[in-house]
Design an enzyme around this catalytic site. Structure first.
Site, mmCIF file in Angstrom:
data_model
loop_
_atom_site.group_PDB
_atom_site.id
_atom_site.type_symbol
_atom_site.label_atom_id
_atom_site.label_comp_id
_atom_site.label_asym_id
_atom_site.label_seq_id
_atom_site.Cartn_x
_atom_site.Cartn_y
_atom_site.Cartn_z
ATOM 1 N N GLY A 49 0.780 -1.240 0.000
ATOM 2 C CA GLY A 49 0.000 0.000 0.000
ATOM 3 C C GLY A 49 0.806 1.281 0.000
ATOM 4 N N ASP A 105 0.702 3.808 4.477
ATOM 5 C CA ASP A 105 -0.369 4.307 3.636
ATOM 6 C C ASP A 105 -1.516 4.862 4.482
ATOM 7 O OD1 ASP A 105 -1.021 1.792 4.624
ATOM 8 O OD2 ASP A 105 -1.492 0.905 2.679
ATOM 9 N N ASP A 108 -5.797 2.864 10.363
ATOM 10 C CA ASP A 108 -7.236 2.684 10.566
ATOM 11 C C ASP A 108 -7.459 2.394 12.056
ATOM 12 O OD1 ASP A 108 -9.901 2.013 10.350
ATOM 13 O OD2 ASP A 108 -9.635 0.353 8.998
ATOM 14 N N LYS A 136 -7.600 7.577 9.628
ATOM 15 C CA LYS A 136 -9.067 7.624 9.713
ATOM 16 C C LYS A 136 -9.516 8.152 11.060
ATOM 17 C CE LYS A 136 -10.274 3.918 6.625
ATOM 18 N NZ LYS A 136 -10.843 2.587 6.517
ATOM 19 N N PHE A 157 -14.127 3.028 3.772
ATOM 20 C CA PHE A 157 -13.126 2.223 3.068
ATOM 21 C C PHE A 157 -12.706 2.957 1.799
ATOM 22 C CE2 PHE A 157 -11.514 -1.099 0.317
ATOM 23 C CZ PHE A 157 -10.623 -1.721 1.181
ATOM 24 N N VAL A 158 -11.405 3.228 1.685
ATOM 25 C CA VAL A 158 -10.917 4.000 0.540
ATOM 26 C C VAL A 158 -9.953 3.177 -0.312
ATOM 27 C CG1 VAL A 158 -11.242 6.262 1.607
ATOM 28 C CG2 VAL A 158 -9.077 5.055 1.957
ATOM 29 N N ASP A 164 -5.700 -0.742 -2.179
ATOM 30 C CA ASP A 164 -6.440 -1.633 -3.083
ATOM 31 C C ASP A 164 -7.780 -2.061 -2.515
ATOM 32 O OD1 ASP A 164 -5.432 -3.417 -1.035
ATOM 33 O OD2 ASP A 164 -5.923 -5.066 -2.389
ATOM 34 N N ARG A 170 -5.003 0.262 -7.077
ATOM 35 C CA ARG A 170 -3.790 0.879 -6.517
ATOM 36 C C ARG A 170 -3.233 1.960 -7.429
ATOM 37 N NH1 ARG A 170 -2.117 -2.325 -2.130
ATOM 38 N NH2 ARG A 170 -2.413 -4.557 -2.367
HETATM 39 P P1 5GP Z 1 -5.286 -0.976 10.815
HETATM 40 O O1 5GP Z 1 -4.493 -2.127 11.386
HETATM 41 O O2 5GP Z 1 -4.750 0.381 11.208
HETATM 42 O O3 5GP Z 1 -6.762 -1.110 11.107
HETATM 43 O O4 5GP Z 1 -5.219 -1.101 9.229
HETATM 44 C C1 5GP Z 1 -4.057 -0.884 8.556
HETATM 45 C C2 5GP Z 1 -4.014 -1.558 7.220
HETATM 46 O O5 5GP Z 1 -5.321 -1.988 6.791
HETATM 47 C C3 5GP Z 1 -3.524 -0.577 6.182
HETATM 48 O O6 5GP Z 1 -2.114 -0.600 6.090
HETATM 49 C C4 5GP Z 1 -4.230 -1.055 4.937
HETATM 50 O O7 5GP Z 1 -3.485 -2.089 4.346
HETATM 51 C C5 5GP Z 1 -5.542 -1.623 5.453
HETATM 52 N N1 5GP Z 1 -6.614 -0.620 5.423
HETATM 53 C C6 5GP Z 1 -7.175 0.030 6.458
HETATM 54 N N2 5GP Z 1 -8.145 0.866 6.050
HETATM 55 C C7 5GP Z 1 -8.180 0.756 4.705
HETATM 56 C C8 5GP Z 1 -8.984 1.367 3.686
HETATM 57 O O8 5GP Z 1 -9.849 2.222 3.908
HETATM 58 N N3 5GP Z 1 -8.729 0.979 2.410
HETATM 59 C C9 5GP Z 1 -7.783 0.053 2.085
HETATM 60 N N4 5GP Z 1 -7.637 -0.243 0.804
HETATM 61 N N5 5GP Z 1 -7.019 -0.545 3.014
HETATM 62 C C10 5GP Z 1 -7.212 -0.199 4.312
#
Ligand code: 5GP
Length: 185
Positions: A49, A105, A108, A136, A157-158, A164, A170
């Protein structure tokens, strides 16, 4: 334009356009240039990402840098993080005593970054700083170190600019929200 339309099929709306991304990257790079006047930092990108962000960010920086990559994968559902992470590809470099700049990237829930930082800290780098393109606004997200943020976005979700859905999108030059009917939960 036809190609852009083909790779953008399914996009509901653009959240951060290309000019805004590139403008913010120039601002972030200027700050990083000031910070890393001495030793070259090792920029650590998280595959896949962060590829678009890292390559644009490093080219906007004027100080010497090195780069390295890790690939991690979270188990579980495709659009939600579980916090259970496994390392698919480790760094090529030893990082003890190095100045690390982790390039992410999106943050979340924060669980993935938290796990990654834990792994890296155990290897005794001199310093770790984190730059994330997107963060986010997420109720219940854990407190995790993020030193610089490109954009704070709503909890949706983006895709695009490295991010992706099912391996696609991507190569969009902007960040967008997908048509929700496309997302399988
Ligand atoms: P976290 O562990 O902070 O919840 O999520 C981190 C990872 O989840 C990011 O590095 C990414 O790979 C994926 N991710 C989280 N939110 C999104 C989103 O809105 N879109 C996409 N494509 N991937 C996300």
């Amino acid at each position: 334009m036809a190609n852009l339309e083909r790779r953008a099929r399914g996009v509901a709306r653009v959240l951060v356009d290309e000019a805004a991304i590139q403008g913010r990257i120039r601002e972030l790079a200027a700050g990083l240039d000031r910070r890393y006047q001495g030793e070259p930092p090792l920029m650590v990108g998280v595959l896949n990402g962060a590829v678009a962000f890292l390559t644009d960010l490093m080219r906007a920086m004027t100080v010497p840098v090195e780069i390295d990559f890790m690939a991690i994968s979270s188990y579980g559902a495709s659009t939600k993080s579980t916090g259970v992470v496994r390392i698919l590809k480790d760094l090529n470099n030893e990082i003890e005593g190095r100045q690390l700049l982790v390039v992410e990237d999106i943050v979340d829930s924060g669980l993935t970054l938290d796990y990654l930082l834990d792994v890296l800290r155990r290897r005794n780098p001199a310093e770790i700083r984190v730059v994330a393109l997107l963060k986010k606004e997420k109720p219940g997200a854990i407190e995790v170190q993020v030193d610089e943020i490109g954009f704070t976005i709503p909890d949706e979700f983006v895709v695009g600019y490295g991010l992706d859905y099912a391996g696609l999108y991507r190569n969009l030059p902007y960040i967008a929200v997908l048509d929700p009917s496309l997302i399988k939960s």
